[in-house]
Write a protein that holds these residues in place. Structure first.
Motif, short mmCIF file in Angstrom:
data_model
loop_
_atom_site.label_atom_id
_atom_site.label_comp_id
_atom_site.label_asym_id
_atom_site.label_seq_id
_atom_site.Cartn_x
_atom_site.Cartn_y
_atom_site.Cartn_z
N VAL A 159 3.80 6.92 21.19
CA VAL A 159 3.10 7.14 19.93
C VAL A 159 2.86 5.79 19.29
CG1 VAL A 159 3.17 8.25 17.67
CG2 VAL A 159 4.16 9.40 19.67
N GLY A 160 1.62 5.37 19.26
CA GLY A 160 1.28 4.07 18.68
C GLY A 160 0.77 3.13 19.73
N GLY A 161 -0.45 2.65 19.56
CA GLY A 161 -1.07 1.77 20.56
C GLY A 161 -1.20 0.35 20.06
N GLY A 162 -0.22 -0.10 19.29
CA GLY A 162 -0.22 -1.49 18.85
C GLY A 162 0.40 -2.36 19.93
N VAL A 163 0.80 -3.56 19.53
CA VAL A 163 1.35 -4.52 20.49
C VAL A 163 2.56 -3.93 21.22
CG1 VAL A 163 2.41 -6.79 20.73
CG2 VAL A 163 0.52 -6.46 19.12
N ALA A 164 3.50 -3.36 20.45
CA ALA A 164 4.74 -2.86 21.05
C ALA A 164 4.47 -1.68 21.99
CB ALA A 164 5.73 -2.46 19.96
N GLY A 165 3.65 -0.74 21.55
CA GLY A 165 3.35 0.44 22.36
C GLY A 165 2.65 0.05 23.66
N ARG A 166 1.71 -0.88 23.56
CA ARG A 166 0.98 -1.31 24.75
C ARG A 166 1.87 -2.09 25.71
NH1 ARG A 166 -4.65 -0.77 24.42
NH2 ARG A 166 -5.09 0.40 22.53
N ALA A 167 2.82 -2.83 25.14
CA ALA A 167 3.73 -3.57 26.02
C ALA A 167 4.57 -2.60 26.84
CB ALA A 167 4.63 -4.48 25.18
N HIS A 171 4.54 -2.06 31.04
CA HIS A 171 5.73 -2.07 31.90
C HIS A 171 5.87 -0.75 32.65
CE1 HIS A 171 7.45 -5.94 30.97
NE2 HIS A 171 7.20 -5.74 29.69
N LEU A 172 5.56 0.35 31.98
CA LEU A 172 5.67 1.65 32.64
C LEU A 172 4.65 1.75 33.77
CD1 LEU A 172 6.20 4.04 29.59
CD2 LEU A 172 7.82 3.62 31.46
N ALA A 173 3.43 1.31 33.49
CA ALA A 173 2.38 1.37 34.51
C ALA A 173 2.77 0.53 35.71
CB ALA A 173 1.05 0.90 33.92
N HIS A 174 3.36 -0.62 35.40
CA HIS A 174 3.80 -1.51 36.46
C HIS A 174 4.87 -0.84 37.32
CE1 HIS A 174 4.38 -5.39 38.36
NE2 HIS A 174 5.69 -5.24 38.24
N GLY A 175 5.69 -0.01 36.68
CA GLY A 175 6.76 0.69 37.39
C GLY A 175 6.27 1.98 38.05
N GLY A 176 4.99 2.23 38.00
CA GLY A 176 4.45 3.38 38.71
C GLY A 176 4.24 4.62 37.85
N ALA A 177 4.58 4.56 36.58
CA ALA A 177 4.37 5.72 35.71
C ALA A 177 2.95 5.68 35.12
CB ALA A 177 5.40 5.72 34.59
#
Lengths: 556, 388
Positions: A159-167, A171-177
């Motif tokens: 919930v929230g697409g600012g700097v923290a949410g996108r970071a 990382h999740l996308a990098h881990g395959g999620a």
């Protein structure tokens, strides 16, 4: 977007246009400072304040739909936009006379009881003054049924697409999620490796205890009224923060805006609806304001100290600095014209002429959803706000619910590490007994509390508005205390502070400090306000369109 | 730590909601002696601070109509009596019926109410539509309307009573939970609280949703059940709706407050008991929004501002429990108001105070006495209009 046609709409009888990507507020601000509203009790002139869809300063009527936040609405061709709650216009409102006739405010708690035969007349008059927009016209709404709701069932929702949410998402996308990012922005940037949903999350419920169901339900809406339902096993809350209000005389005048609000009013084209702004604050946020429109800043005023980078920055640009200053009052008929200050250490009062006051002195966490979800919260004395109790992994007291970024009080330079840790925990990495990440100070002193303590003993002039949505004055809060009422929950019910459209975002944090001083006990003992759903006013139509048997749990 | 200043009182009232405070007020005015009001929460934290503010006199039983009528008179003079304006606006309760059968039931209520001298009217669909502008065509077949019913602001009533009882010498202790009630030789002797033991020959159970639990702790089980009900308020709008509207079929109710918010709820039969707390559910937000938008389609674009919930203290027959418990002298019930404590409190608590003083009361014991739950007789009457 380049080359897309402008949208033409009516503002009253005038024809106006909005460029692609512009909000209604953006478009209206191009013609100068927008005067759009009057306050609910005293019909004081009000203007845009928060810029992020919470306050009442830019409510307008669009195509017969009341209370549309101009800062959250993208105009379409042929829209009919009208002002409300003023006659004949927000700039010259006949009912504005109330503000002059009742310099000490109107006491609706004790007044209007005598003579009894006048009861009906009182009711009629007072009722007519209340309310913002008129009810939607009969037969006009809904012109089309609201679109069917959006439903998603996912493993991880951020919930929230600012700097923290996108970071975290990266990382999740990098881990395959493949995380789902739910962002409030009207036109958010896409998220690499994840799905993006432009929606305001308004209600957030953990799974009912003891049912074996471990999923969260998030309800929200996409402007203006499309319902959104998300069911997720894990939720990462990265809802960020917002710029707080400040108590001083005339603090509700048009032209007094938060830094968020000033950003919303400054177009991407370099347009400024002000030329001589006084910026309040002394920290990083002031630096961001100077980056964006330093050329339109006349002075920086801070209730406390001013940080060295801001000092350097301001001296480079020749902007005068007034650290450790008391802001006594803002003056000006309609829009703010000057600010009266005095040094806290002693010295003569002086007046700065200005055409805007930009509040950048305090960032607060957007923590409504954490309270709603039942996460354990703790008072952090440094910023003077409630933050979630966090495990080193970033998990809150609610299993499966994580918090990162400003809402978690993680310091900016630790955000990247926090995102990495949260993503690792969500992906199932075993906890490795890490050190907690640096967060905002747990212990005081809270600078603002000391500041208000000093002000408490000084005479005041002008209206000190404690709650702008409901037009509650600071002295009403003090009178409630004097009558023996204690605790923020009771003061809220007694005075109405925090019961308005912003859900208390701009009044309760300061009311808490003031009450802590009056009651002579720490803020956490004065209490906190139960955060009631929805976190943002949500159209009935969006809720009405929700599924009969939602995929998620039903609450309790 | 706050706590009672004395070790013994003439009467201890458990619950500082509208019922407890009004009872204390009547007791103090009657010169009952030292009175203590004790509550586990803060002022208005229970149902007295959570209700929709409706005050109506349309009921299915004569006794309730009379209590309600008396309460309406009390709220009319509340401002001058207590110095707080509750903004009691008598702009009517409009019960609407979707079917002829429901309308027939409402007609029965209408006839009873008229026989008590109240100006109830039966409305056809067109007359309903004139009072609820924008109601969906064909949504109702008619309804009943009583112009002297109305709505008020609950909070100032609590403040006014709180200040009035304290001025009369009543002690009000907040944030202290009553853990048990001690009896000796069949009479109340004391209550134990988190801040100690306090003696009194009379204890009034005005604990609202928690009253069943309290009676249980005293060893005097009653069939009261706390039922969670949800409610919401919208953004404030300019005035467009005068009456409180109640739909008989599903308990949908809504009105527009003085501030302009639409406040309303709907009856959902789900979880009972105070243990679950007072959360709001997605189901309520959905069902309530859907019902309201279907009945008044133009409200679809109006924003819901906040939702909350509270407890109805329900009894099996829909009547409150008023009077001394036959199993324990001095234990006086003032509970079981089924979500209508606010509207009945001024009149009902006059009787509670009399019962607490050991005086006879003018309510049919077969209807309201806790003794009715102790026999196997069928209740003589049932009040089923537990809506809105």
């Amino acid at each position: 977007m380049a080359g897309a046609p402008e949208r033409r709409f009516f503002f009253g009888r005038a024809r106006r246009s909005a460029r692609p990507g512009e909000t209604l507020l953006d478009a209206l601000a191009r013609g100068g400072w927008p005067a759009l509203q009057r306050s609910i009790r005293y019909h004081r002139p009000r203007g845009p304040f928060c810029g992020v869809g919470y306050c009442t300063g830019c409510l307008v009527r669009v195509n017969g739909r009341p209370n549309v936040r101009a800062c959250r609405y993208v105009p379409t061709d042929g829209d009919r936009v009208a002002t409300e709650n003023s006659w004949p216009s927000p700039r010259f409102d006949v009912l504005g006379a109330i503000d002059f006739l009742f310099p000490h405010g109107i006491d609706t708690l004790h007044g209007f009881v005598r003579p009894r035969w006048a009861t009906r007349a009182y009711h009629r008059v007072v009722r007519r003054l209340a309310g913002y927009g008129a009810a939607p016209e009969v037969g006009r709404t809904p012109p089309t049924p609201p679109p069917p709701p959006v439903r998603r069932t996912v493993d991880v929702a951020i919930v929230g697409g600012g700097v923290a949410g996108r970071a975290v998402a990266a990382h999740l996308a990098h881990g395959g999620a493949h995380p789902l990012v739910v962002d409030r922005a009207l036109a958010p940037e896409p998220v690499a490796g994840g799905e993006l949903l432009a929606s305001t999350t308004v209600t957030f419920l953990p799974a009912p205890v003891g049912t074996g169901d471990h999923r969260f339900t998030l309800l929200g809406f996409e402007e203006p009224d499309r319902g959104v339902e998300v069911t997720a096993r894990t939720v990462v809350l990265a809802s960020g923060g917002y710029d707080a209000a400040l108590l001083f005389g005339g603090n509700d005048r048009p032209g007094v805006v938060t830094a968020d609000g000033a950003f919303a009013l400054c177009g991407r084209d370099g347009r400024r609806p002000f030329r001589r702004a006084v910026v309040v604050g002394g920290g990083d946020r002031v630096g961001e304001v100077l980056d964006r429109f330093g050329d339109a800043v006349a002075a920086v005023v801070a209730p406390g100290g001013i940080s060295p980078p801001v000092v350097r920055r301001a001296s480079d640009e020749g902007i005068p600095l007034y650290p450790r200053s008391r802001i006594r009052s803002a003056a000006g008929r309609g829009r703010v014209r000057s600010l009266t200050l005095e040094p806290r250490g002693g010295g003569a009062r002086f007046v700065l002429s200005c055409d805007a006051v930009v509040l950048a002195h305090r960032r607060l966490p957007t923590s409504q959803l954490l309270f709603q979800a039942g996460a354990r919260m703790e008072w952090r004395g440094g910023p003077g706000a409630y933050y979630p109790v966090l495990a080193p992994s970033g998990e809150t007291s609610v299993p499966g619910l994580y918090a990162v970024g400003d809402v978690a009080g993680i310091l900016a330079d630790a955000n990247e590490r926090a995102a990495e840790r949260v993503a690792a925990a969500v992906l199932g990495a075993p906890a490795s007994g890490e050190e907690p990440l640096p967060r905002v100070a747990l212990e005081g002193p809270n600078e603002l509390e000391g500041y208000y303590r000093e002000l408490a003993s000084l005479p005041r002039s002008g209206r000190w508005v404690a709650c702008a949505c409901e037009d509650v004055l600071l002295h009403e809060v003090e009178e409630a205390h004097a009558r023996g009422y204690r605790g923020i929950e009771v003061i809220k019910r007694y005075t109405g502070v925090g019961t308005g459209l912003c859900q208390g975002r701009y009044c309760l944090p300061d009311a808490l400090l003031v009450l802590s001083i009056l009651e002579g006990r720490p803020a956490p003992e004065v209490g906190y306000i139960t955060q009631r759903p929805p976190a943002v006013p949500t159209p009935l139509a969006a809720f009405a369109a929700m599924a009969d048997s939602p995929t998620g749990p039903e609450g309790a | 730590m706050n706590g009672p200043t004395r070790s013994a009182y003439r009467v201890i009232v458990v619950g500082a909601g509208i019922v407890g405070l009004y009872t204390a007020y009547h007791l103090a005015r009657a010169g009952a002696g030292p009175v203590l009001v004790v509550d586990r929460g803060f002022l208005s934290s229970g149902a007295s601070g959570r209700n929709g503010g409706g005050v109506r006199q349309q009921w299915e039983t004569r006794a309730t109509v009379r209590l309600a009528r008396e309460s309406v008179a009390a709220y009319r003079r509340f401002g001058t009596e207590f110095g707080y304006n509750v903004w009691f606006r008598q702009s009517g309760y409009l019960f609407v019926a979707e079917t002829e059968a429901e309308l027939a039931r409402l007609r029965g209520v209408h006839e009873l109410v008229v026989s008590e001298g109240l100006p109830s009217e039966v409305l056809d669909a067109a007359a309903v539509a004139r009072r609820v502008e924008g109601i969906a065509p064909g949504a109702v077949v008619g309804g009943t309307y009583l112009a002297t019913d109305g709505t008020l602001y609950p909070f100032p009533a609590v403040w006014g009573l709180y200040e009035a009882v304290r001025a009369l010498g009543v002690e009000v202790v907040l944030g202290v939970e009553v853990l048990g009630v001690e009896a000796s030789a069949g009479r109340v002797a004391a209550v134990t609280t988190r801040s100690g033991r306090v003696e009194a020959p009379t204890v009034v159970n005005a604990a609202g949703g928690w009253s069943g639990e309290l009676s249980g702790r005293a060893g005097l089980a009653v069939p009261n059940v706390a039922t969670r009900h949800e409610i919401f308020a919208t953004e404030p709008l300019k005035p467009f709706l005068d009456p409180m509207v109640v739909r008989a079929s599903d308990g949908l109710y809504f009105s527009q407050t003085m501030r302009g918010e639409i406040v309303g709820g709907i009856t959902l039969r789900d979880g009972a008991g105070v243990a679950g707390g007072m959360p709001s559910s997605p189901r309520f937000l959905r069902e309530m929004s859907r019902a309201l938008v279907r009945l008044v389609p133009r409200l679809g674009s109006v924003g819901v501002l906040r939702a909350w919930s509270g407890f109805y203290d329900d009894t099996p027959d829909g009547f409150p429990v008023i009077g001394e418990d036959p199993r324990c002298g001095g234990f006086v019930h003032a509970n079981g108001f089924g979500g209508h404590g606010f509207m009945l409190a001024p009149a009902a608590t006059l009787r509670v105070a009399r019962a607490a003083m050991g005086e006879p009361i003018d309510l049919d014991p077969a209807l309201v006495s806790p003794a009715r739950f102790l026999s196997n007789d069928r209740p003589p009457s049932v009040e089923r209009l537990q809506l809105g």
